[in-house]
Design a protein around this motif. Structure first.
Motif, PDB file in Angstrom:
ATOM      1  N   THR A 148      45.306  25.650   6.394  1.00  0.00           N
ATOM      2  CA  THR A 148      45.217  26.723   5.490  1.00  0.00           C
ATOM      3  C   THR A 148      46.172  27.823   5.686  1.00  0.00           C
ATOM      4  O   THR A 148      46.633  27.854   6.671  1.00  0.00           O
ATOM      5  CB  THR A 148      44.075  27.049   5.206  1.00  0.00           C
ATOM      6  N   SER A 149      46.303  28.559   4.514  1.00  0.00           N
ATOM      7  CA  SER A 149      47.242  29.872   4.524  1.00  0.00           C
ATOM      8  C   SER A 149      46.375  30.741   5.466  1.00  0.00           C
ATOM      9  O   SER A 149      47.407  31.576   6.278  1.00  0.00           O
ATOM     10  CB  SER A 149      47.193  30.385   3.360  1.00  0.00           C
ATOM     11  N   ASP A 150      45.049  30.721   5.626  1.00  0.00           N
ATOM     12  CA  ASP A 150      44.354  31.770   6.656  1.00  0.00           C
ATOM     13  C   ASP A 150      44.815  31.218   8.134  1.00  0.00           C
ATOM     14  O   ASP A 150      44.918  32.260   8.922  1.00  0.00           O
ATOM     15  CB  ASP A 150      42.967  31.786   6.441  1.00  0.00           C
ATOM     16  N   LEU A 151      44.742  30.154   8.246  1.00  0.00           N
ATOM     17  CA  LEU A 151      45.146  29.604   9.517  1.00  0.00           C
ATOM     18  C   LEU A 151      46.424  29.927  10.080  1.00  0.00           C
ATOM     19  O   LEU A 151      46.741  30.243  11.384  1.00  0.00           O
ATOM     20  CB  LEU A 151      44.606  28.143   9.780  1.00  0.00           C
ATOM     21  N   PHE A 152      47.364  29.787   9.150  1.00  0.00           N
ATOM     22  CA  PHE A 152      48.752  29.991   9.400  1.00  0.00           C
ATOM     23  C   PHE A 152      48.874  31.600   9.735  1.00  0.00           C
ATOM     24  O   PHE A 152      49.623  32.000  10.454  1.00  0.00           O
ATOM     25  CB  PHE A 152      49.622  29.553   8.446  1.00  0.00           C
ATOM     26  N   GLY A 169      55.275  23.347  -2.843  1.00  0.00           N
ATOM     27  CA  GLY A 169      55.784  22.786  -1.692  1.00  0.00           C
ATOM     28  C   GLY A 169      56.635  23.678  -0.828  1.00  0.00           C
ATOM     29  O   GLY A 169      57.565  23.595  -0.043  1.00  0.00           O
ATOM     30  N   TYR A 170      56.284  25.162  -1.081  1.00  0.00           N
ATOM     31  CA  TYR A 170      56.871  26.225  -0.242  1.00  0.00           C
ATOM     32  C   TYR A 170      55.626  26.962   0.370  1.00  0.00           C
ATOM     33  O   TYR A 170      54.642  27.033  -0.044  1.00  0.00           O
ATOM     34  CB  TYR A 170      57.490  27.122  -1.366  1.00  0.00           C
ATOM     35  N   LEU A 171      56.168  27.539   1.458  1.00  0.00           N
ATOM     36  CA  LEU A 171      55.477  28.644   2.217  1.00  0.00           C
ATOM     37  C   LEU A 171      56.115  29.813   1.740  1.00  0.00           C
ATOM     38  O   LEU A 171      57.165  30.130   1.761  1.00  0.00           O
ATOM     39  CB  LEU A 171      55.481  28.267   3.891  1.00  0.00           C
ATOM     40  N   THR A 172      55.141  30.757   1.560  1.00  0.00           N
ATOM     41  CA  THR A 172      55.594  32.026   1.167  1.00  0.00           C
ATOM     42  C   THR A 172      54.973  33.033   1.664  1.00  0.00           C
ATOM     43  O   THR A 172      53.698  33.028   1.909  1.00  0.00           O
ATOM     44  CB  THR A 172      55.298  32.366  -0.426  1.00  0.00           C
ATOM     45  N   ILE A 173      55.886  34.047   2.419  1.00  0.00           N
ATOM     46  CA  ILE A 173      55.033  35.252   3.240  1.00  0.00           C
ATOM     47  C   ILE A 173      55.360  36.384   2.447  1.00  0.00           C
ATOM     48  O   ILE A 173      56.660  36.588   2.155  1.00  0.00           O
ATOM     49  CB  ILE A 173      55.931  35.044   4.617  1.00  0.00           C
ATOM     50  N   VAL A 174      54.558  37.229   2.387  1.00  0.00           N
ATOM     51  CA  VAL A 174      54.658  38.466   1.635  1.00  0.00           C
ATOM     52  C   VAL A 174      54.078  39.437   2.527  1.00  0.00           C
ATOM     53  O   VAL A 174      53.051  39.490   3.035  1.00  0.00           O
ATOM     54  CB  VAL A 174      54.110  38.411   0.079  1.00  0.00           C
ATOM     55  N   GLY A 175      54.871  40.844   2.346  1.00  0.00           N
ATOM     56  CA  GLY A 175      54.100  42.055   3.227  1.00  0.00           C
ATOM     57  C   GLY A 175      55.090  43.179   2.981  1.00  0.00           C
ATOM     58  O   GLY A 175      56.030  43.303   2.210  1.00  0.00           O
ATOM     59  N   ASN A 176      54.870  44.124   3.829  1.00  0.00           N
ATOM     60  CA  ASN A 176      55.479  45.483   3.745  1.00  0.00           C
ATOM     61  C   ASN A 176      56.040  45.687   5.266  1.00  0.00           C
ATOM     62  O   ASN A 176      55.305  45.440   6.322  1.00  0.00           O
ATOM     63  CB  ASN A 176      54.697  46.683   3.499  1.00  0.00           C
ATOM     64  N   LYS A 177      57.155  46.357   5.528  1.00  0.00           N
ATOM     65  CA  LYS A 177      57.796  46.909   6.587  1.00  0.00           C
ATOM     66  C   LYS A 177      58.189  48.283   6.554  1.00  0.00           C
ATOM     67  O   LYS A 177      58.984  48.497   5.593  1.00  0.00           O
ATOM     68  CB  LYS A 177      58.833  45.710   6.974  1.00  0.00           C
ATOM     69  N   LYS A 178      57.942  49.142   7.552  1.00  0.00           N
ATOM     70  CA  LYS A 178      58.213  50.383   7.567  1.00  0.00           C
ATOM     71  C   LYS A 178      59.588  50.584   8.200  1.00  0.00           C
ATOM     72  O   LYS A 178      60.105  49.856   9.182  1.00  0.00           O
ATOM     73  CB  LYS A 178      57.279  50.955   8.300  1.00  0.00           C
ATOM     74  N   TRP A 224      49.772  20.057   4.887  1.00  0.00           N
ATOM     75  CA  TRP A 224      48.967  18.824   5.411  1.00  0.00           C
ATOM     76  C   TRP A 224      50.076  18.193   6.546  1.00  0.00           C
ATOM     77  O   TRP A 224      51.278  17.837   6.407  1.00  0.00           O
ATOM     78  CB  TRP A 224      48.852  17.728   4.558  1.00  0.00           C
ATOM     79  N   VAL A 225      49.415  17.991   7.755  1.00  0.00           N
ATOM     80  CA  VAL A 225      50.471  17.665   8.772  1.00  0.00           C
ATOM     81  C   VAL A 225      49.740  16.463   9.467  1.00  0.00           C
ATOM     82  O   VAL A 225      48.320  16.499   9.722  1.00  0.00           O
ATOM     83  CB  VAL A 225      50.373  18.719  10.053  1.00  0.00           C
ATOM     84  N   LYS A 226      50.420  15.366   9.628  1.00  0.00           N
ATOM     85  CA  LYS A 226      50.099  14.229  10.322  1.00  0.00           C
ATOM     86  C   LYS A 226      50.576  14.143  11.724  1.00  0.00           C
ATOM     87  O   LYS A 226      51.947  14.076  11.795  1.00  0.00           O
ATOM     88  CB  LYS A 226      50.329  13.214   9.516  1.00  0.00           C
ATOM     89  N   VAL A 227      49.720  13.961  12.743  1.00  0.00           N
ATOM     90  CA  VAL A 227      50.294  14.013  14.145  1.00  0.00           C
ATOM     91  C   VAL A 227      49.799  12.590  14.407  1.00  0.00           C
ATOM     92  O   VAL A 227      48.723  12.056  14.573  1.00  0.00           O
ATOM     93  CB  VAL A 227      49.490  14.754  14.883  1.00  0.00           C
ATOM     94  N   GLY A 228      51.031  12.015  14.987  1.00  0.00           N
ATOM     95  CA  GLY A 228      50.883  10.454  15.076  1.00  0.00           C
ATOM     96  C   GLY A 228      50.380  10.250  16.425  1.00  0.00           C
ATOM     97  O   GLY A 228      50.551  11.012  17.247  1.00  0.00           O
ATOM     98  N   VAL A 239      50.160  35.082   3.417  1.00  0.00           N
ATOM     99  CA  VAL A 239      50.860  33.879   3.347  1.00  0.00           C
ATOM    100  C   VAL A 239      50.171  32.662   2.443  1.00  0.00           C
ATOM    101  O   VAL A 239      48.902  33.026   2.326  1.00  0.00           O
ATOM    102  CB  VAL A 239      50.570  33.061   4.918  1.00  0.00           C
ATOM    103  N   SER A 240      50.952  32.019   1.887  1.00  0.00           N
ATOM    104  CA  SER A 240      50.344  31.142   0.813  1.00  0.00           C
ATOM    105  C   SER A 240      51.061  29.962   0.718  1.00  0.00           C
ATOM    106  O   SER A 240      52.391  29.925   1.091  1.00  0.00           O
ATOM    107  CB  SER A 240      50.629  31.693  -0.583  1.00  0.00           C
ATOM    108  N   PHE A 241      50.626  28.728   0.673  1.00  0.00           N
ATOM    109  CA  PHE A 241      51.160  27.353   0.315  1.00  0.00           C
ATOM    110  C   PHE A 241      51.136  27.063  -1.221  1.00  0.00           C
ATOM    111  O   PHE A 241      49.979  27.031  -1.639  1.00  0.00           O
ATOM    112  CB  PHE A 241      50.706  26.375   1.174  1.00  0.00           C
ATOM    113  N   ASP A 242      52.306  27.099  -1.929  1.00  0.00           N
ATOM    114  CA  ASP A 242      52.542  26.902  -3.216  1.00  0.00           C
ATOM    115  C   ASP A 242      53.571  25.974  -3.833  1.00  0.00           C
ATOM    116  O   ASP A 242      54.758  26.221  -3.136  1.00  0.00           O
ATOM    117  CB  ASP A 242      52.546  28.151  -4.221  1.00  0.00           C
TER     118      ASP A 242
END
Length: 148
Positions: free
Chosen positions: A22-26, A50-59, A143-147, A45-48
């Protein structure tokens, strides 16, 4: 005997454990790589789509700069997921992207390519063997499949 081994190998080829990240785990794994001196705030962080999106602020120089990075998963090798930086604001500033997206050992950034060691996420690390054989972003989850 060799034929039997080949049959066994082929039957296990697609076998594995599918894990939902989930986005919370990431976000939790990402926050573990930061310290208070990073001056990064309001991180999401969000997954939408087919993309991973990271948003925030940097000083930066006594003011807050809002950043946005949109990443597309392109490959997996071992337990490392490779993503391509598709879009970033402010306009793909390489130095700012590097400061935000380069979070070793979890996430490494170089020339619009990000490599994420998914073993930094407890849920993935709990599976003791195997490599990523399949990944997709669907229904706001990675979703990640570990073989086996």
């Amino acid at each position: 005997m060799k034929k039997r081994l080949d049959e066994l190998r082929n039957s296990l080829k697609d076998k594995g454990v599918t894990l939902a990240i989930t986005s919370d785990l990431f976000l939790l794994a990402l926050q573990k790589t930061m310290n208070k001196n990073n001056e990064i705030g309001d991180l999401t962080v969000s997954f939408d789509d087919g993309y991973l999106t990271i948003v925030g602020n940097k000083k930066v120089l006594f003011r807050l700069v809002k950043f946005y990075a949109r990443l597309r998963p392109v490959d997996a090798n071992g337990r490392v997921l490779t993503l391509k930086l598709e879009e970033a604001k402010p306009v793909k500033w390489n130095w700012l992207s590097k400061v935000i997206l380069n979070r070793p050992p979890f996430m490494k950034f170089s020339k619009e390519v990000i490599k994420i060691d998914l073993n930094s996420i407890d849920k993935i690390r709990a599976v003791p063997i195997g490599n990523i054989i399949k990944f997709e972003i669907k229904d706001k989850i990675l979703w990640v499949k570990v073989g086996l």
